[in-house]
Design an enzyme around this catalytic site. Sequence first.
Site, short mmCIF file in Angstrom:
data_model
loop_
_atom_site.label_atom_id
_atom_site.label_comp_id
_atom_site.label_asym_id
_atom_site.label_seq_id
_atom_site.Cartn_x
_atom_site.Cartn_y
_atom_site.Cartn_z
N HIS A 135 -8.14 6.15 3.41
CA HIS A 135 -8.17 4.71 3.12
C HIS A 135 -8.10 4.45 1.61
O HIS A 135 -9.03 4.76 0.88
CB HIS A 135 -9.45 4.09 3.70
CG HIS A 135 -9.63 2.64 3.41
ND1 HIS A 135 -10.87 2.04 3.32
CD2 HIS A 135 -8.72 1.65 3.17
CE1 HIS A 135 -10.72 0.77 3.04
NE2 HIS A 135 -9.43 0.51 2.95
N VAL A 190 1.40 1.48 8.06
CA VAL A 190 2.18 0.44 8.72
C VAL A 190 1.23 -0.66 9.20
O VAL A 190 0.03 -0.62 8.95
CB VAL A 190 3.01 1.01 9.90
CG1 VAL A 190 3.95 2.09 9.38
CG2 VAL A 190 2.13 1.57 11.01
N LYS A 194 1.02 1.57 15.37
CA LYS A 194 0.68 2.83 14.71
C LYS A 194 0.91 4.02 15.66
O LYS A 194 1.39 5.07 15.26
CB LYS A 194 -0.78 2.80 14.23
CG LYS A 194 -1.01 1.89 13.03
CD LYS A 194 -2.47 1.93 12.58
CE LYS A 194 -2.75 0.97 11.43
NZ LYS A 194 -2.09 1.35 10.18
N MET A 213 0.83 -1.20 0.00
CA MET A 213 0.00 0.00 0.00
C MET A 213 0.86 1.26 0.00
O MET A 213 0.63 2.18 -0.77
CB MET A 213 -0.93 0.01 1.22
CG MET A 213 -1.95 -1.10 1.23
SD MET A 213 -3.06 -1.06 -0.21
CE MET A 213 -4.00 0.41 0.14
N ASP A 262 10.54 3.31 6.11
CA ASP A 262 10.25 1.98 6.67
C ASP A 262 11.27 1.68 7.74
O ASP A 262 12.31 2.34 7.84
CB ASP A 262 10.26 0.91 5.58
CG ASP A 262 9.29 -0.23 5.90
OD1 ASP A 262 9.49 -0.90 6.93
OD2 ASP A 262 8.32 -0.44 5.14
N GLU A 270 -1.38 -3.18 10.82
CA GLU A 270 -2.69 -2.87 11.41
C GLU A 270 -2.73 -3.26 12.88
O GLU A 270 -3.41 -4.22 13.28
CB GLU A 270 -3.80 -3.59 10.64
CG GLU A 270 -4.14 -2.97 9.30
CD GLU A 270 -4.95 -1.69 9.43
OE1 GLU A 270 -6.18 -1.77 9.53
OE2 GLU A 270 -4.34 -0.60 9.45
#
Length: 725
Positions: free
Chosen positions: A458, A408, A415, A333, A352, A410
């Site tokens: 989203h 990142v 988060k 994503m 990352d 879920e």
Amino acid sequence: METIRFDIDADGIATLTIDVPGQSMNVIGPDFLADLDAAITRIASEDGIKGAVIASGKASGFMAGMDLKYFGSMLASADGERPAPAAIFDEVFTLNQMFRRLETCGKPVACAIEGTCVGGGFELALACHRRIVGDSPKTQLGLPEILIGLFPGGGGSQRLPRIMGVQASLMYMLQGKLFRPADAAMMKVVDEVVPQGSAVEKAREWVKANPNANTQPWDVKGFKVPGGAGGFNPGFVQTMAGAVPMTLKQTQRNMNAPIALLSAVYEGITLPMDRAIRIESKYFAKVAADPQASNMIRTLFVNKQAAERGARRPKDEPKAPTKKLAMLGAGMMGAGIATVAAQAGMDVVLFDRDQAYAEKGKAHVEAVLSKRIGRGMTPEKMAETLARVTPTTDYADLAGADFVIEAVFEDVSIKAEVTKQVEAVLGADTIFGSNTSTLPITRLAQAWSKPENFIGVHFFSPVEKMPLVEIILGEKTGPAAIAKALDFVAQIKKTPIVVHDSRGFYTSRSFGTYVQEGAELVGEGVNPALIENAGKQLGMPTGPLAVSDEVSIELGVKIMTAAKKELGDAYIHQGSDDIMVKMVEAGRLGRKNGKGWYDYPEGAKKHLSPALGEMFPRADDQPGVEAVKERLLYRQLIECARCFEEGVLETPEDGDIGAIFGWGFAPYTGGPFSHMDTVGIAHVVEVLDRLTAAHGERFAPTRQLRDMAASGATFYQAAPVKAAA
């Protein structure tokens, strides 16, 4: 004339320059039709006019199709009732007659096309004796009406087959495919491709040099359709015999327009043009008279365009385009979002936890761009775009970013940790967006010092292809955050909807019911093949079991487990929960490990797994396909209605756009809210009550639905589009 400037030069060549006031693109409306009618009369009757050139006065392109607001007025009489097809025929045949008058005016008429020319604009061009196009990679030509529930109704279904042959023209019209200039010339759909900006000059030269070129090929005695036509032509018979079943298969018999188009072509192709266009208008009126067309036009065109133009954007907020994006997470994503942002001209810091992951994310960007070389992408442009993406593991590199998107893992705690680290670098005045698909935004916003600057953004996978972005408002999300997120979506040329916070929000929550009901049916012993076929016949892009495999059965169980933990006693248990857990316990996780509802043998086609028969024994009494379709449909409808009643959705427009573009809800309906309005809320409640009695409370109608059924209200009557706040 208000929409056409009419000039005559010293050679007697009239130039009709179309410039419809108040429109960014030329469209066909009542004023244009009146002006075109007057212009044709002048061309035909004035001896001093030797021929004509039709051009556009707008930089945006030549012309699009019908003004859909005007078209909508044709479909509703003063008392709000839908006119009969005969009345609609009289309206739509006006355009056909006018284009026919143009091509039989007795003078040569050339069309000078610069930029986009589609729909009714392209049908106008087809009615001219010469079509000259300025060459540009951005120029598109064609007849895409099928994509919004219509088919060409201004002579296009009759002229295009006579120019390029029946089979080739049907391939374009049935799919709504557009031509680039070079392709159009190769197929003789246009006569010349000239340097951009010179089409008008070249058109005038042609008219001057060809004073007698005033007759269309199909009006010349002995004309033959390229490739042949008629019941005694084997090629034509074979084409039509193949086109009908292929179209029925692709549309699952749900779409009116494709079959009407085939009928118009079949019946009209061997007739004189004056009769052929009457055939076309007859079928066009029949399609237009059905609510399907108006529902599709409203959602897929009018409301979609309104959303993209900022219908839900807070009006008083200044424009806030993103210049530097902090993209947290370089997985599928995150890398996808980085790709579309870099293509839109933004600098992207791709963060990352591991440099190798960050580099892999940038490699994804490079791979996507490389596939577009030769399709509007050059090596130089690719290098420039790629240079905007900086992979890193250092939070300090995020400095200067004016928008953050987090994608990142879920998990609320992961988060939260990342969110706090970013705030330490950028400060809480920066707008922070989370790409979570299920976790409540209000909860995630607690990790940001100013929750008014926290918002859900989203995306759908794959980001590069999926057109929708769901903007989610937490309890404290402010107008500046809404404006920033919507401006970002506009920059990357995607379609936004705005919803309020809820577990799963609108799209994931409502889409999940389609998968859940599929699992419920399996648990009841319904044949999995019946379930899958019913889903596709309903108009969904794939069956509920196949899509469950794609998104991962295991992921669904993880989301369900997290929801149980979060909600405690408030969690409502579903029968599908146990079925999904049983699948995971059996090691059937989905496509990712080669076995889920389907088996995925290496080098072979996937197939429904025989193991399902052992795990969930087949019931002796199987339901009919219509009963399965009804359950799959109404389970989605009631969840959408709940989202509306709870305030997750503010407008039916967002609901319909989100359903079709988010999870592929049957496009021919115009979306769940359009569908409920069309079949009638009272009917919806009646079906839901019956399904509740048979299958449980998950189908129970909402209080709002019952009140609407009693009062005769509809969703679109009750909720005008408004800016988000």
